[in-house]
Every structure is written in structure tokens, then in C-alpha cells.
Design a protein around this motif. Structure first.
Motif, PDB file in Angstrom:
ATOM      1  N   LEU A 186      77.658  35.108 -11.908  1.00  0.00           N
ATOM      2  CA  LEU A 186      78.496  34.486 -12.698  1.00  0.00           C
ATOM      3  C   LEU A 186      78.261  34.011 -14.102  1.00  0.00           C
ATOM      4  CD1 LEU A 186      79.275  31.712  -9.786  1.00  0.00           C
ATOM      5  CD2 LEU A 186      80.913  33.506 -10.540  1.00  0.00           C
ATOM      6  N   SER A 187      77.373  34.688 -14.681  1.00  0.00           N
ATOM      7  CA  SER A 187      76.764  34.223 -15.899  1.00  0.00           C
ATOM      8  C   SER A 187      76.594  32.856 -16.044  1.00  0.00           C
ATOM      9  CB  SER A 187      77.807  34.956 -16.914  1.00  0.00           C
ATOM     10  OG  SER A 187      77.645  36.418 -16.799  1.00  0.00           O
ATOM     11  N   ALA A 188      76.153  32.066 -15.142  1.00  0.00           N
ATOM     12  CA  ALA A 188      75.892  30.625 -15.503  1.00  0.00           C
ATOM     13  C   ALA A 188      74.439  30.502 -15.745  1.00  0.00           C
ATOM     14  CB  ALA A 188      75.965  29.949 -13.855  1.00  0.00           C
ATOM     15  N   THR A 189      74.207  29.426 -17.005  1.00  0.00           N
ATOM     16  CA  THR A 189      73.083  29.303 -17.592  1.00  0.00           C
ATOM     17  C   THR A 189      72.463  27.985 -16.999  1.00  0.00           C
ATOM     18  OG1 THR A 189      74.327  28.102 -19.391  1.00  0.00           O
ATOM     19  CG2 THR A 189      73.614  30.280 -19.505  1.00  0.00           C
ATOM     20  N   ALA A 190      73.385  27.242 -16.147  1.00  0.00           N
ATOM     21  CA  ALA A 190      72.978  25.954 -15.465  1.00  0.00           C
ATOM     22  C   ALA A 190      73.753  26.045 -13.915  1.00  0.00           C
ATOM     23  CB  ALA A 190      72.969  24.774 -16.272  1.00  0.00           C
ATOM     24  N   ILE A 191      73.236  24.837 -13.268  1.00  0.00           N
ATOM     25  CA  ILE A 191      73.557  24.720 -11.778  1.00  0.00           C
ATOM     26  C   ILE A 191      73.268  23.236 -11.426  1.00  0.00           C
ATOM     27  CG2 ILE A 191      73.562  27.207 -11.027  1.00  0.00           C
ATOM     28  CD1 ILE A 191      70.862  26.473  -9.418  1.00  0.00           C
ATOM     29  N   ILE A 192      74.265  22.730 -10.718  1.00  0.00           N
ATOM     30  CA  ILE A 192      73.874  21.516  -9.866  1.00  0.00           C
ATOM     31  C   ILE A 192      74.059  21.805  -8.494  1.00  0.00           C
ATOM     32  CG2 ILE A 192      74.740  19.003  -9.577  1.00  0.00           C
ATOM     33  CD1 ILE A 192      76.067  19.347 -12.514  1.00  0.00           C
ATOM     34  N   LEU A 193      72.977  21.303  -7.811  1.00  0.00           N
ATOM     35  CA  LEU A 193      72.867  21.512  -6.254  1.00  0.00           C
ATOM     36  C   LEU A 193      73.563  20.483  -5.838  1.00  0.00           C
ATOM     37  CD1 LEU A 193      69.319  22.907  -6.148  1.00  0.00           C
ATOM     38  CD2 LEU A 193      71.377  24.125  -6.540  1.00  0.00           C
ATOM     39  N   VAL A 194      74.193  20.482  -4.833  1.00  0.00           N
ATOM     40  CA  VAL A 194      74.775  19.168  -3.922  1.00  0.00           C
ATOM     41  C   VAL A 194      74.789  19.661  -2.371  1.00  0.00           C
ATOM     42  CG1 VAL A 194      76.631  17.714  -3.784  1.00  0.00           C
ATOM     43  CG2 VAL A 194      76.505  19.213  -5.931  1.00  0.00           C
ATOM     44  N   HIS A 195      74.528  18.504  -1.763  1.00  0.00           N
ATOM     45  CA  HIS A 195      74.638  18.849  -0.176  1.00  0.00           C
ATOM     46  C   HIS A 195      74.442  17.325   0.485  1.00  0.00           C
ATOM     47  CE1 HIS A 195      70.131  17.957   0.472  1.00  0.00           C
ATOM     48  NE2 HIS A 195      70.515  17.588   1.817  1.00  0.00           N
ATOM     49  N   ASN A 196      75.146  17.394   1.550  1.00  0.00           N
ATOM     50  CA  ASN A 196      75.482  16.051   2.254  1.00  0.00           C
ATOM     51  C   ASN A 196      74.751  15.658   3.376  1.00  0.00           C
ATOM     52  OD1 ASN A 196      76.680  18.234   3.583  1.00  0.00           O
ATOM     53  ND2 ASN A 196      77.835  16.699   4.754  1.00  0.00           N
ATOM     54  N   HIS A 197      74.406  14.360   3.827  1.00  0.00           N
ATOM     55  CA  HIS A 197      73.588  13.989   4.699  1.00  0.00           C
ATOM     56  C   HIS A 197      74.788  13.417   5.788  1.00  0.00           C
ATOM     57  CE1 HIS A 197      69.253  13.908   3.196  1.00  0.00           C
ATOM     58  NE2 HIS A 197      69.783  14.804   3.130  1.00  0.00           N
ATOM     59  N   PRO A 198      74.974  14.180   6.756  1.00  0.00           N
ATOM     60  CA  PRO A 198      76.103  13.579   7.735  1.00  0.00           C
ATOM     61  C   PRO A 198      75.778  12.039   8.221  1.00  0.00           C
ATOM     62  CG  PRO A 198      76.042  15.687   8.231  1.00  0.00           C
ATOM     63  CD  PRO A 198      74.783  15.488   7.068  1.00  0.00           C
ATOM     64  N   SER A 199      74.510  11.753   8.483  1.00  0.00           N
ATOM     65  CA  SER A 199      74.026  10.558   8.804  1.00  0.00           C
ATOM     66  C   SER A 199      74.528   9.313   7.865  1.00  0.00           C
ATOM     67  CB  SER A 199      72.341  10.523   8.860  1.00  0.00           C
ATOM     68  OG  SER A 199      71.854  10.493   7.643  1.00  0.00           O
ATOM     69  N   GLY A 200      74.776   9.780   6.700  1.00  0.00           N
ATOM     70  CA  GLY A 200      75.461   8.613   5.845  1.00  0.00           C
ATOM     71  C   GLY A 200      74.194   8.187   4.841  1.00  0.00           C
ATOM     72  N   ASP A 201      73.073   8.491   5.242  1.00  0.00           N
ATOM     73  CA  ASP A 201      71.834   7.887   4.262  1.00  0.00           C
ATOM     74  C   ASP A 201      71.607   9.197   3.466  1.00  0.00           C
ATOM     75  OD1 ASP A 201      69.667   7.125   3.197  1.00  0.00           O
ATOM     76  OD2 ASP A 201      68.392   7.089   4.769  1.00  0.00           O
ATOM     77  N   PRO A 202      71.913   8.969   2.070  1.00  0.00           N
ATOM     78  CA  PRO A 202      71.429  10.031   1.004  1.00  0.00           C
ATOM     79  C   PRO A 202      70.070  10.099   0.584  1.00  0.00           C
ATOM     80  CG  PRO A 202      72.257   8.226  -0.066  1.00  0.00           C
ATOM     81  CD  PRO A 202      72.339   7.743   1.452  1.00  0.00           C
ATOM     82  N   THR A 203      69.052   9.352   1.224  1.00  0.00           N
ATOM     83  CA  THR A 203      67.666   9.693   0.981  1.00  0.00           C
ATOM     84  C   THR A 203      67.279  11.022   0.977  1.00  0.00           C
ATOM     85  OG1 THR A 203      67.377   7.364   1.538  1.00  0.00           O
ATOM     86  CG2 THR A 203      65.307   8.808   1.365  1.00  0.00           C
ATOM     87  N   PRO A 204      66.622  11.600  -0.031  1.00  0.00           N
ATOM     88  CA  PRO A 204      66.097  13.028   0.049  1.00  0.00           C
ATOM     89  C   PRO A 204      65.123  13.048   1.140  1.00  0.00           C
ATOM     90  CG  PRO A 204      65.570  12.010  -1.870  1.00  0.00           C
ATOM     91  CD  PRO A 204      66.561  10.970  -1.114  1.00  0.00           C
ATOM     92  N   SER A 205      65.021  14.295   1.704  1.00  0.00           N
ATOM     93  CA  SER A 205      63.823  14.562   2.798  1.00  0.00           C
ATOM     94  C   SER A 205      62.787  15.355   1.957  1.00  0.00           C
ATOM     95  CB  SER A 205      64.237  15.336   3.805  1.00  0.00           C
ATOM     96  OG  SER A 205      64.672  16.557   3.626  1.00  0.00           O
ATOM     97  N   ARG A 206      61.561  15.441   2.560  1.00  0.00           N
ATOM     98  CA  ARG A 206      60.582  16.350   1.836  1.00  0.00           C
ATOM     99  C   ARG A 206      61.167  17.892   1.812  1.00  0.00           C
ATOM    100  NH1 ARG A 206      57.226  16.130  -1.793  1.00  0.00           N
ATOM    101  NH2 ARG A 206      56.782  14.086  -0.882  1.00  0.00           N
ATOM    102  N   ALA A 207      61.877  18.276   2.729  1.00  0.00           N
ATOM    103  CA  ALA A 207      62.345  19.562   2.727  1.00  0.00           C
ATOM    104  C   ALA A 207      63.448  19.599   1.503  1.00  0.00           C
ATOM    105  CB  ALA A 207      63.221  19.934   4.099  1.00  0.00           C
ATOM    106  N   ASP A 208      64.315  18.835   1.408  1.00  0.00           N
ATOM    107  CA  ASP A 208      65.062  18.708   0.114  1.00  0.00           C
ATOM    108  C   ASP A 208      64.174  18.986  -1.065  1.00  0.00           C
ATOM    109  OD1 ASP A 208      67.233  18.350   1.965  1.00  0.00           O
ATOM    110  OD2 ASP A 208      67.131  15.988   1.600  1.00  0.00           O
ATOM    111  N   ILE A 209      63.291  17.829  -1.230  1.00  0.00           N
ATOM    112  CA  ILE A 209      62.547  18.049  -2.626  1.00  0.00           C
ATOM    113  C   ILE A 209      61.673  19.407  -2.528  1.00  0.00           C
ATOM    114  CG2 ILE A 209      60.669  17.014  -3.893  1.00  0.00           C
ATOM    115  CD1 ILE A 209      61.196  14.391  -2.156  1.00  0.00           C
ATOM    116  N   GLU A 210      61.122  19.952  -1.792  1.00  0.00           N
ATOM    117  CA  GLU A 210      60.679  21.161  -2.027  1.00  0.00           C
ATOM    118  C   GLU A 210      61.305  22.338  -2.344  1.00  0.00           C
ATOM    119  OE1 GLU A 210      58.260  21.738   1.835  1.00  0.00           O
ATOM    120  OE2 GLU A 210      56.822  20.141   1.062  1.00  0.00           O
ATOM    121  N   MET A 211      62.680  22.505  -1.629  1.00  0.00           N
ATOM    122  CA  MET A 211      63.846  23.442  -1.745  1.00  0.00           C
ATOM    123  C   MET A 211      64.138  23.325  -3.077  1.00  0.00           C
ATOM    124  SD  MET A 211      67.216  23.595  -1.955  1.00  0.00           S
ATOM    125  CE  MET A 211      67.825  22.434  -0.783  1.00  0.00           C
ATOM    126  N   THR A 212      64.430  22.041  -3.886  1.00  0.00           N
ATOM    127  CA  THR A 212      64.888  22.146  -5.171  1.00  0.00           C
ATOM    128  C   THR A 212      63.750  22.558  -6.135  1.00  0.00           C
ATOM    129  OG1 THR A 212      66.008  19.828  -4.529  1.00  0.00           O
ATOM    130  CG2 THR A 212      65.797  20.309  -6.684  1.00  0.00           C
TER     131      THR A 212
END
Length: 246
Positions: A186-212
Motif C-alpha cells: 500500500l506504500s504506507a510509511t506508518a501503521i497503527i495496530l488495533v485489536h480488541n479484548h472481548p473480555s472488556g478489559d483493554p490491559t495489554p498482555s505480555r503477548a500483545d507487547i512482544e508482538m508489537t
């Protein structure tokens, strides 16, 4: 011969030839009054269930819809939850048929599309509140995890908004090389990653941090910046950039 204006049996007062007109239904005039209040004073003058009533008026033309609107709010907890509820669950509420559920889904889609239009063709980082509002409307009420990417050009304007994957209630597979490959396409020079937590709690997990961190490290040598990773849930959102986690 009986005329067209002959009265039905049982609609006469005792000892009188005059017909007794049925008492008006409780909701007669309520629709006009509610529409007028909304028109004159704006949406802030009506409660959430009344706003839902205004939507239901068109789908259910000859019935008191106040009990249905209140039942929907009670069943799902809030107006936002009603708008994002699955059709099959909406139809479990007495008085709600498929046509009603479809109208509610249309309202939710219009709201989401309007929020996206507020983000498109604008410098995203200067419209951060609009970005967060759109992400929450699009994903916070999903029952399974979704991984979404906002692709930006060199002016940080939105090029594309794509769901890259849908997983289970607590996991979505993400492949950093595929994320970067799509950004290059897409010739993008920047991205914003977004995902949801169906539990309702948006606290990032260790896996979320490592993946980012992995995506950021893979993208950086190719001139692609990861501006943020936003996690949305019913109770709010979390910014990994704001939390200084990558």
C-alpha cells in the motif's frame, strides 16, 4: 339496507343511538410529542431508551414501543451494547423481530461509517480522539478478537483500514512479516495496530507487547513506523505507546 356508516354491535351507550368511540391507546400522541421534543431540544433532551424508541417507530408503526426499547436497554445494559448486539440475541427480546434487529444493525453501521469518514483524508495524529472513537465503535463490542491495521501515508493520512485477522475470544494470530508486506503493497510509511479484548478489559498482555515490538522491529529497517498499538474494550482503551511498552 345497512349504510356504510352503520356502527358495529356493542359500540353504543346504553339507551343511546350514539356510538361510543374507543378510548385512545396510551401511546397515541406519544410519538408526535417525542419527535417534537427531539426536534426542538435536540438529542440531549431525550433518554437513551427514548432515542431507541425513535428508531423503532419506523419499524413498528402501530404499537407502543417504549416497553420494547426499555427491555432492550435492560437486556444489554446500554444503548451502545444494544446497537452492537448480535441479531440472534436482539431477537430474543419480546417484540423484536428480524426487521427490527436489521434496523438496529443499520443504525450501528451508519454510526461506524460516519466515524470512519471523520478519520479519512485527515492527518490522523491530529485527530486522535476521532481515531479512538472509530476503533471503539468498530471493535469494542465484537465477541471475538480482531486484529486491525490503519495504514498511513507520509502525511499520516489514512490510506486503508483493514481487518487482518479474526480469532477466538482471547487470541488472534498475527504474522509480523504479513503486516509489513501489506504496508509495502500500500506504500504506507506508518501503521497503527488495533485489536480488541472481548473480555472488556483493554490491559495489554505480555503477548500483545512482544508482538508489537516484533512488528516495530521488522518494519523499522523498511522505513515503516508503528505509531501505536491500541487495545479497545467495553471499559475503555489502552495505548501501548502511551504506556511506553515499545
Amino acid at each position: 339496507m345497512a349504510g356504510a356508516e352503520d356502527e358495529l354491535p356493542g359500540l353504543h351507550e346504553a339507551g343511546s343511538a350514539r356510538p361510543v368511540r374507543p378510548e385512545p391507546a396510551h401511546h397515541d400522541g406519544h410519538r408526535d410529542r417525542l419527535r417534537e421534543r427531539f426536534s426542538q431540544a435536540g438529542p440531549q433532551a431525550v433518554a437513551d431508551y427514548e432515542l431507541l424508541e425513535l428508531v423503532l417507530f419506523r419499524t413498528i408503526p402501530r404499537r407502543d414501543v417504549k416497553p420494547i426499547a426499555k427491555a432492550l436497554i435492560a437486556r444489554f445494559g446500554s444503548l451502545a451494547e444494544v446497537l452492537n448486539a448480535p441479531t440472534r440475541l436482539l431477537c430474543e427480546v419480546p417484540g423484536v423481530k428480524e426487521a427490527v434487529a436489521l434496523d438496529i444493525a443499520i443504525v450501528a453501521a451508519v454510526n461506524q461509517r460516519a466515524m470512519l469518514s471523520a478519520v479519512k483524508e485527515r492527518e490522523v495524529l491530529s485527530s486522535w480522539a476521532a481515531v479512538l472513537a472509530y476503533c471503539k465503535a468498530a471493535m469494542a463490542y465484537e465477541t471475538r478478537e480482531q486484529f486491525r491495521i490503519l495504514f498511513l501515508d507520509k502525511k499520516n493520512a489514512l490510506i486503508a483500514d483493514e481487518v487482518q485477522g479474526t480469532g477466538t475470544v482471547d487470541h488472534t494470530p498475527v504474522y509480523p512479516r504479513e503486516v509489513v508486506r501489506r504496508a509495502l503493497e500500500l506504500s504506507a510509511t506508518a501503521i497503527i495496530l488495533v485489536h480488541n479484548h472481548p473480555s472488556g478489559d483493554p490491559t495489554p498482555s505480555r503477548a500483545d507487547i512482544e508482538m508489537t515490538r516484533t512488528i516495530a522491529e521488522t518494519a523499522r529497517p523498511l522505513g515503516i513506523s508503528v505509531h501505536d498499538h491500541i487495545i479497545v474494550g467495553r471499559s475503555g482503551h489502552a495505548s501501548l505507546k502511551g504506556l511506553k511498552l515499545f
